[in-house]
Design a protein around this motif. Structure first.
Motif, PDB file in Angstrom:
ATOM      1  N   VAL A 137      -0.349 100.806  60.079  1.00 40.71           N
ATOM      2  CA  VAL A 137      -0.475  99.396  59.733  1.00 40.71           C
ATOM      3  C   VAL A 137      -1.626  99.239  58.747  1.00 40.71           C
ATOM      4  CG1 VAL A 137      -0.836  97.064  60.611  1.00 40.71           C
ATOM      5  CG2 VAL A 137       0.376  98.735  62.007  1.00 40.71           C
ATOM      6  N   VAL A 138      -1.362  98.608  57.612  1.00 41.45           N
ATOM      7  CA  VAL A 138      -2.375  98.427  56.570  1.00 41.45           C
ATOM      8  C   VAL A 138      -3.033  97.061  56.765  1.00 41.45           C
ATOM      9  CG1 VAL A 138      -2.830  98.381  54.097  1.00 41.45           C
ATOM     10  CG2 VAL A 138      -1.008  99.849  55.003  1.00 41.45           C
ATOM     11  N   ILE A 139      -4.316  97.079  57.096  1.00 41.01           N
ATOM     12  CA  ILE A 139      -5.055  95.862  57.437  1.00 41.01           C
ATOM     13  C   ILE A 139      -5.970  95.462  56.277  1.00 41.01           C
ATOM     14  CG2 ILE A 139      -6.778  94.899  59.010  1.00 41.01           C
ATOM     15  CD1 ILE A 139      -4.075  95.327  60.288  1.00 41.01           C
ATOM     16  N   PRO A 140      -6.020  94.176  55.914  1.00 40.15           N
ATOM     17  CA  PRO A 140      -6.922  93.739  54.840  1.00 40.15           C
ATOM     18  C   PRO A 140      -8.355  93.606  55.330  1.00 40.15           C
ATOM     19  CG  PRO A 140      -5.769  91.852  55.729  1.00 40.15           C
ATOM     20  CD  PRO A 140      -5.209  93.061  56.442  1.00 40.15           C
ATOM     21  N   HIS A 141      -9.300  93.734  54.404  1.00 39.71           N
ATOM     22  CA  HIS A 141     -10.703  93.552  54.770  1.00 39.71           C
ATOM     23  C   HIS A 141     -10.960  92.143  55.308  1.00 39.71           C
ATOM     24  CE1 HIS A 141     -11.368  97.107  52.069  1.00 39.71           C
ATOM     25  NE2 HIS A 141     -12.120  97.425  53.093  1.00 39.71           N
ATOM     26  N   ALA A 188     -11.552 101.723  75.032  1.00 38.67           N
ATOM     27  CA  ALA A 188     -10.316 102.168  74.395  1.00 38.67           C
ATOM     28  C   ALA A 188     -10.589 103.302  73.411  1.00 38.67           C
ATOM     29  CB  ALA A 188      -9.644 101.006  73.671  1.00 38.67           C
ATOM     30  N   SER A 189      -9.610 104.168  73.261  1.00 40.32           N
ATOM     31  CA  SER A 189      -9.685 105.238  72.271  1.00 40.32           C
ATOM     32  C   SER A 189      -9.695 104.647  70.864  1.00 40.32           C
ATOM     33  CB  SER A 189      -8.482 106.168  72.429  1.00 40.32           C
ATOM     34  OG  SER A 189      -8.322 106.993  71.294  1.00 40.32           O
ATOM     35  N   PHE A 190     -10.343 105.339  69.938  1.00 31.43           N
ATOM     36  CA  PHE A 190     -10.332 104.899  68.544  1.00 31.43           C
ATOM     37  C   PHE A 190      -8.934 105.004  67.932  1.00 31.43           C
ATOM     38  CE2 PHE A 190     -14.938 106.123  68.781  1.00 31.43           C
ATOM     39  CZ  PHE A 190     -15.425 104.830  68.632  1.00 31.43           C
ATOM     40  N   ASN A 191      -8.002 105.646  68.634  1.00 35.97           N
ATOM     41  CA  ASN A 191      -6.623 105.720  68.158  1.00 35.97           C
ATOM     42  C   ASN A 191      -5.859 104.418  68.388  1.00 35.97           C
ATOM     43  OD1 ASN A 191      -6.759 108.457  67.351  1.00 35.97           O
ATOM     44  ND2 ASN A 191      -6.516 109.107  69.470  1.00 35.97           N
ATOM     45  N   PHE A 192      -6.461 103.491  69.141  1.00 35.93           N
ATOM     46  CA  PHE A 192      -5.816 102.224  69.445  1.00 35.93           C
ATOM     47  C   PHE A 192      -6.599 101.071  68.821  1.00 35.93           C
ATOM     48  CE2 PHE A 192      -4.548 105.119  72.818  1.00 35.93           C
ATOM     49  CZ  PHE A 192      -3.181 104.911  72.878  1.00 35.93           C
ATOM     50  N   ASP A 193      -5.892  99.971  68.555  1.00 34.91           N
ATOM     51  CA  ASP A 193      -6.560  98.851  67.896  1.00 34.91           C
ATOM     52  C   ASP A 193      -7.666  98.251  68.754  1.00 34.91           C
ATOM     53  OD1 ASP A 193      -4.907  97.655  69.769  1.00 34.91           O
ATOM     54  OD2 ASP A 193      -4.017  96.210  68.383  1.00 34.91           O
ATOM     55  N   ALA A 194      -7.511  98.306  70.082  1.00 36.24           N
ATOM     56  CA  ALA A 194      -8.556  97.771  70.956  1.00 36.24           C
ATOM     57  C   ALA A 194      -9.863  98.537  70.798  1.00 36.24           C
ATOM     58  CB  ALA A 194      -8.102  97.808  72.410  1.00 36.24           C
ATOM     59  N   GLY A 195      -9.772  99.810  70.418  1.00 40.16           N
ATOM     60  CA  GLY A 195     -10.978 100.582  70.163  1.00 40.16           C
ATOM     61  C   GLY A 195     -11.756 100.033  68.984  1.00 40.16           C
TER      62      GLY A 195
END
Length: 231
Positions: free
Chosen positions: A1-5, A31-38
């Motif tokens: 997923v490409v997220i904007p600044h 949460a792991s850094f592999n997940f968005d919650a991280g």
């Protein structure tokens, strides 16, 4: 997923306004850094001057291990899914601190257990909206558990199959727009076109993210998560 600044800036501003961490606070990196919650944990701490507390995976297993970590590492802020909150005894945990429930439906039973003695929030949002898009709280025991209202800079629409706005109390699919909206899926144009659809309520070329989630508004505009449209 490409997220904007711009989505990251909106996330940090919402955390500052609603949760208010700062120097002296200690945020658990659950949460792991592999997940968005991280990424939420990371920005909650490092963009506010708080301390980010890292542990190994075994120390944050839901239940007594997580409870001992929260107490022993003097955690003041934690973002945890309902499954972890259900399995963990809140006694002595996060005294006067903050807990945010996200990732699944938060129940009144969880609020009754976790809200006393700390500020509790309930958040909602997919990766495609830079981790989150709405937040409720502080939530209180005995009250309906909503997902609140959109963050500043974001907008949510509850629409029927004809993309018409649903009436208060009527379930519809959640369509999301705003500063946090992703640019799409990297190198996956077909999936991007399927989920990021033309926005009939926006300007020329604008899009909205089709979440696949069912929600409704009450007469005051507060949002409630109902389930998935594909189940």
């Amino acid at each position: 997923v490409v997220i904007p600044h711009a989505g990251m800036a909106a996330l940090a501003e919402t955390q500052r306004r609603r949760i208010g961490p700062g120097p002296g606070d200690r945020v658990l990196q659950w949460a792991s850094f592999n997940f968005d919650a991280g990424f939420w944990d990371l920005t909650l701490a490092l963009l506010s001057g708080a301390t980010l507390v890292l542990t190994d995976d075994r120390a944050v297993l839901p239940g007594e291990k997580l409870r001992r970590t929260l107490i022993g590492r003097r955690i003041s802020h934690a973002v945890l899914p309902p499954v972890a909150l259900t399995a963990t005894d809140p006694d002595g945990v996060l005294p006067g601190g903050v807990v945010l429930s996200t990732g699944d439906s938060c129940t009144q039973a969880l609020v009754a257990r976790w809200a006393p003695g700390r500020r509790m929030f309930n958040g909602y949002g997919p990766t495609e909206m830079t981790v989150g898009v709405t937040m409720a709280g502080p939530v209180r025991p005995g009250e309906p558990v909503s997902i609140g209202e959109p963050w500043p800079g974001n907008e949510v629409r509850v629409l029927d199959v004809d993309l018409e706005p649903c009436r208060p109390g009527e379930d519809g699919e959640f369509y999301l727009v705003g500063a946090g909206e992703a640019l799409g899926y990297l190198n996956r144009p077909a999936l991007t076109a399927e989920r990021f659809v033309a926005d009939p309520y926006g300007g020329p070329g604008s899009r909205m993210y089709r979440s696949g989630d069912l929600d409704h508004r009450d007469k005051d505009g507060t949002l409630y998560f109902t389930g998935r449209a594909d189940r």
